[in-house]
Design a protein around this motif. Sequence first.
Motif, PDB file in Angstrom:
ATOM      1  N   PRO A 129       0.824  -1.210   0.000  1.00 16.66           N
ATOM      2  CA  PRO A 129       0.000   0.000   0.000  1.00 16.66           C
ATOM      3  C   PRO A 129       0.859   1.262   0.000  1.00 16.66           C
ATOM      4  CG  PRO A 129       0.026  -0.996   2.185  1.00 16.66           C
ATOM      5  CD  PRO A 129       0.736  -1.954   1.273  1.00 16.66           C
ATOM      6  N   ALA A 130       0.269   2.365  -0.440  1.00 15.87           N
ATOM      7  CA  ALA A 130       0.975   3.643  -0.414  1.00 15.87           C
ATOM      8  C   ALA A 130       1.359   3.994   1.024  1.00 15.87           C
ATOM      9  CB  ALA A 130       0.085   4.736  -1.002  1.00 15.87           C
ATOM     10  N   PHE A 131       2.516   4.617   1.160  1.00 15.29           N
ATOM     11  CA  PHE A 131       2.955   5.049   2.492  1.00 15.29           C
ATOM     12  C   PHE A 131       3.732   6.353   2.348  1.00 15.29           C
ATOM     13  CE2 PHE A 131       6.125   2.025   0.894  1.00 15.29           C
ATOM     14  CZ  PHE A 131       7.317   2.727   1.035  1.00 15.29           C
ATOM     15  N   PRO A 132       3.800   7.157   3.413  1.00 16.19           N
ATOM     16  CA  PRO A 132       4.489   8.441   3.323  1.00 16.19           C
ATOM     17  C   PRO A 132       5.994   8.260   3.128  1.00 16.19           C
ATOM     18  CG  PRO A 132       3.794   8.005   5.579  1.00 16.19           C
ATOM     19  CD  PRO A 132       3.169   6.947   4.727  1.00 16.19           C
ATOM     20  N   TYR A 133       6.575   9.140   2.359  1.00 16.52           N
ATOM     21  CA  TYR A 133       8.012   9.090   2.099  1.00 16.52           C
ATOM     22  C   TYR A 133       8.814   9.144   3.396  1.00 16.52           C
ATOM     23  CZ  TYR A 133      12.634  10.527   0.451  1.00 16.52           C
ATOM     24  OH  TYR A 133      13.975  10.621   0.213  1.00 16.52           O
ATOM     25  N   ALA A 134       8.254   9.755   4.413  1.00 16.60           N
ATOM     26  CA  ALA A 134       8.967   9.875   5.692  1.00 16.60           C
ATOM     27  C   ALA A 134       9.364   8.511   6.252  1.00 16.60           C
ATOM     28  CB  ALA A 134       8.101  10.628   6.704  1.00 16.60           C
ATOM     29  N   LEU A 135       8.588   7.459   5.926  1.00 13.20           N
ATOM     30  CA  LEU A 135       8.950   6.124   6.413  1.00 13.20           C
ATOM     31  C   LEU A 135      10.218   5.599   5.753  1.00 13.20           C
ATOM     32  CD1 LEU A 135       5.556   4.177   6.628  1.00 13.20           C
ATOM     33  CD2 LEU A 135       6.841   5.255   8.470  1.00 13.20           C
ATOM     34  N   LEU A 136      10.469   6.015   4.515  1.00 12.35           N
ATOM     35  CA  LEU A 136      11.634   5.544   3.774  1.00 12.35           C
ATOM     36  C   LEU A 136      12.840   6.458   3.983  1.00 12.35           C
ATOM     37  CD1 LEU A 136      12.576   3.365   1.732  1.00 12.35           C
ATOM     38  CD2 LEU A 136      11.838   4.917  -0.091  1.00 12.35           C
ATOM     39  N   TRP A 137      12.561   7.705   4.250  1.00  8.49           N
ATOM     40  CA  TRP A 137      13.637   8.687   4.421  1.00  8.49           C
ATOM     41  C   TRP A 137      14.554   8.260   5.557  1.00  8.49           C
ATOM     42  CZ3 TRP A 137      15.304  12.377   8.021  1.00  8.49           C
ATOM     43  CH2 TRP A 137      16.206  13.320   7.504  1.00  8.49           C
ATOM     44  N   GLY A 138      15.744   8.822   5.588  1.00  7.00           N
ATOM     45  CA  GLY A 138      16.727   8.421   6.594  1.00  7.00           C
ATOM     46  C   GLY A 138      17.556   7.251   6.109  1.00  7.00           C
ATOM     47  N   GLU A 139      17.647   7.116   4.792  1.00  8.59           N
ATOM     48  CA  GLU A 139      18.449   6.070   4.148  1.00  8.59           C
ATOM     49  C   GLU A 139      18.036   4.662   4.550  1.00  8.59           C
ATOM     50  OE1 GLU A 139      22.646   6.948   4.340  1.00  8.59           O
ATOM     51  OE2 GLU A 139      22.373   8.739   3.096  1.00  8.59           O
TER      52      GLU A 139
END
Length: 326
Positions: free
Chosen positions: A259-269
Amino acid sequence: MDAMVLHRIGGPLVRESRPDPVPGPGEVRIRVEACAVCRTDLHVIDGDLPDLRLPIVPGHEIVGRVEAAGAGVIGPAVGARVGLPWLGHTCGHCAYCRMGRENLCDAPGFTGYTRDGGFATHVRAEAAFTIPLSEAADPVATAPLLCAGLIGWRTLRMAGEATTIGLYGFGAAAHIVAQICRHQGRRVYAFTRPGDRQAQGFARDLGAAWAGDSETRPPVSLDAALIFAPDGALVPAALRAVRKGGSVVCGGIHMSDIPAFPYALLWGERRVLSVANLTREDAKEFFSLAPRAGIVTRTRVFRLAEAEAAVAAHRAGIEGAAVLVP
């Protein structure tokens, strides 16, 4: 020979008597001693994988003895105990094969998917893709190692030096990976279906530092999360649980849509990776490690004619692995 054959998507598996397979050049015939049921077998039966060849005999976690060899086979010898995993053929000349990445071969063959597998008394295989096994090996206990173990090992390796490991979906693969982690001094955090207290207790018995629902945040941030359940919704859940710089590794061949999720979850390498198949080198590494790690598989035995019941048990969430024996 007897075989449990899939004729249409969704089943059932039909018992058939067939002539014993005749090995061609470079091939061997294996008398099956045990074949474990894998999540991928369910994907084959359910039609989740593309270009399924029907009819097909599923099964790719096979332990047996070489009964006959075709022309040009140097080894294994007739009478030797071998394993036969998911990867049953590669072209040997595509760019991936030339790079030593045979798991990504452009023209592969797969046991129990593109060629008949181990839900049978006998199976034909390319000799070069069999795995030597110890004469002392227990066929039933060893069978789950041929995929749950190998894919679990490859998935764990892709997590690098992570020391806090989340395991999402505590089934056949995870219960083996948990034992490897314990041997290597890593801490395991196990995630199960909501309310599955039995699986959570199983994880704790195998040394998990914590076990809880997949919807629950663990008590610490994870270095890596390994996903073995085919549920795409677990990817954003795992991303929430891993620290910056951490990895989420998807170990299955099929997964429902993420499902779609906010980029903030992936950010932080943070990274999301997938595992594709396995290599023969993986098998050499893993079967060298397994005795030293003291891996003990949890199994439940079914007769070959009970293949439908074994598949149902795996689908329901059996502890460890269902194993068919002729």
